[in-house]
Design a protein around this motif. Structure first.
Motif, PDB file in Angstrom:
ATOM      1  N   VAL A 131     -20.738  35.503 -81.430  1.00  0.00           N
ATOM      2  CA  VAL A 131     -20.651  36.607 -80.469  1.00  0.00           C
ATOM      3  C   VAL A 131     -19.635  36.243 -79.390  1.00  0.00           C
ATOM      4  CG1 VAL A 131     -21.889  38.074 -78.845  1.00  0.00           C
ATOM      5  CG2 VAL A 131     -23.049  37.237 -80.904  1.00  0.00           C
ATOM      6  N   PRO A 132     -18.428  36.778 -79.444  1.00  0.00           N
ATOM      7  CA  PRO A 132     -17.414  36.446 -78.435  1.00  0.00           C
ATOM      8  C   PRO A 132     -17.852  36.902 -77.040  1.00  0.00           C
ATOM      9  CG  PRO A 132     -16.427  37.553 -80.332  1.00  0.00           C
ATOM     10  CD  PRO A 132     -17.905  37.721 -80.457  1.00  0.00           C
ATOM     11  N   GLY A 133     -17.602  36.035 -76.076  1.00  0.00           N
ATOM     12  CA  GLY A 133     -17.987  36.341 -74.699  1.00  0.00           C
ATOM     13  C   GLY A 133     -19.173  35.538 -74.226  1.00  0.00           C
ATOM     14  N   LEU A 134     -19.835  34.857 -75.163  1.00  0.00           N
ATOM     15  CA  LEU A 134     -20.924  33.956 -74.801  1.00  0.00           C
ATOM     16  C   LEU A 134     -20.436  32.519 -74.926  1.00  0.00           C
ATOM     17  CD1 LEU A 134     -23.921  35.688 -76.606  1.00  0.00           C
ATOM     18  CD2 LEU A 134     -23.245  35.883 -74.202  1.00  0.00           C
ATOM     19  N   GLY A 135     -21.144  31.605 -74.288  1.00  0.00           N
ATOM     20  CA  GLY A 135     -20.711  30.211 -74.279  1.00  0.00           C
ATOM     21  C   GLY A 135     -19.814  29.951 -73.091  1.00  0.00           C
ATOM     22  N   LYS A 136     -18.569  29.551 -73.372  1.00  0.00           N
ATOM     23  CA  LYS A 136     -17.602  29.275 -72.307  1.00  0.00           C
ATOM     24  C   LYS A 136     -16.294  30.012 -72.596  1.00  0.00           C
ATOM     25  CE  LYS A 136     -17.876  24.805 -72.864  1.00  0.00           C
ATOM     26  NZ  LYS A 136     -17.643  23.341 -72.678  1.00  0.00           N
ATOM     27  N   PRO A 137     -16.293  31.340 -72.543  1.00  0.00           N
ATOM     28  CA  PRO A 137     -15.058  32.076 -72.841  1.00  0.00           C
ATOM     29  C   PRO A 137     -13.942  31.666 -71.887  1.00  0.00           C
ATOM     30  CG  PRO A 137     -16.676  33.504 -71.762  1.00  0.00           C
ATOM     31  CD  PRO A 137     -17.375  32.240 -72.105  1.00  0.00           C
ATOM     32  N   GLY A 138     -12.851  31.166 -72.458  1.00  0.00           N
ATOM     33  CA  GLY A 138     -11.743  30.707 -71.623  1.00  0.00           C
ATOM     34  C   GLY A 138     -12.106  29.512 -70.763  1.00  0.00           C
TER      35      GLY A 138
END
Length: 213
Positions: free
Chosen positions: A174-181
């Motif tokens: 799921v893009p946007g979770l974790g450490k985006p950028g």
């Protein structure tokens, strides 16, 4: 809600297992080809784990999400901290994982390592807690989906056979979770906005009922 993240090429590369540096560029490893004439002198992009055969899926409030995590990460913010990861499964995959563990007569955490390519070594996961949560009502999030790629950490190699991906387990990134950028605070904010934290639960994968007697 996360379309801009989904279209972010750097995050897609992360989903595909490319090992990215602080500058967002993929790292390189020497080309292991024994034939010098065929060896790339510049090396190869470093990939470890991630997904193959990816497709787009869209997830909404009727999806209950599950992930295998490390309980030690609870100390950084409790259960909400464990929601801030891009790596998830849908409920049908979690049930399939449990069924395969029972059929094979192995512990659920071990089947998760086999099917999801989760090495034991530090930097991956202890696989000692299961987290589940519902997506907030009215929220639709896009994810990359597909079977995992072989992953290695130290001497622990978890092989996903490319010739038989149907035997293995679809995962979601799921893009946007974790450490985006590199911004973990942004990932935490997204997790709070996209997930119904009141439905978050945790389970012990070693508990009775999850494992063979």
């Amino acid at each position: 809600m996360n379309e801009a993240y989904f279209l972010d090429s750097r995050l897609r590369m992360e989903a595909e297992g490319y090992q990215l540096g602080p500058d967002g560029k993929p790292g390189m490893i020497p080309d292991p080809n024994p034939d010098p004439a065929k060896r790339n002198p510049k090396g190869l992009f470093h990939r470890n784990g991630g997904l193959v055969a990816m497709r787009r899926v869209e997830l909404a409030e009727d999806n209950r999400m599950f992930r295998i995590a490390s309980s030690k990460d609870l100390k950084w913010g409790g259960l909400p901290n464990l929601l801030n990861s891009p790596w998830w499964m849908e409920e049908d995959r979690m049930r399939l994982l449990l069924d395969r563990a029972r059929t094979a007569g192995v512990r659920l955490s071990e089947m998760a390592r086999r099917q999801l390519a989760l090495p034991v070594a530090e930097g991956w996961t202890d696989a000692d807690i299961i987290v589940s949560v519902h997506i907030r009502r009215g929220i639709v999030i896009a994810a990359h989906a597909g079977p995992g790629r072989t992953a290695a950490a130290g001497d622990d190699l978890r092989i996903i056979a490319p010739e038989a991906p149907h035997l293995f387990m679809d995962q979601l990134y799921v893009p946007g979770l974790g450490k985006p950028g590199g911004d973990r605070a942004k990932g935490m904010a997204n997790a709070s906005a996209w997930f119904d934290t009141g439905t978050a639960k945790s389970f012990d994968p070693a508990a009775r009922g999850f494992n063979p007697a």
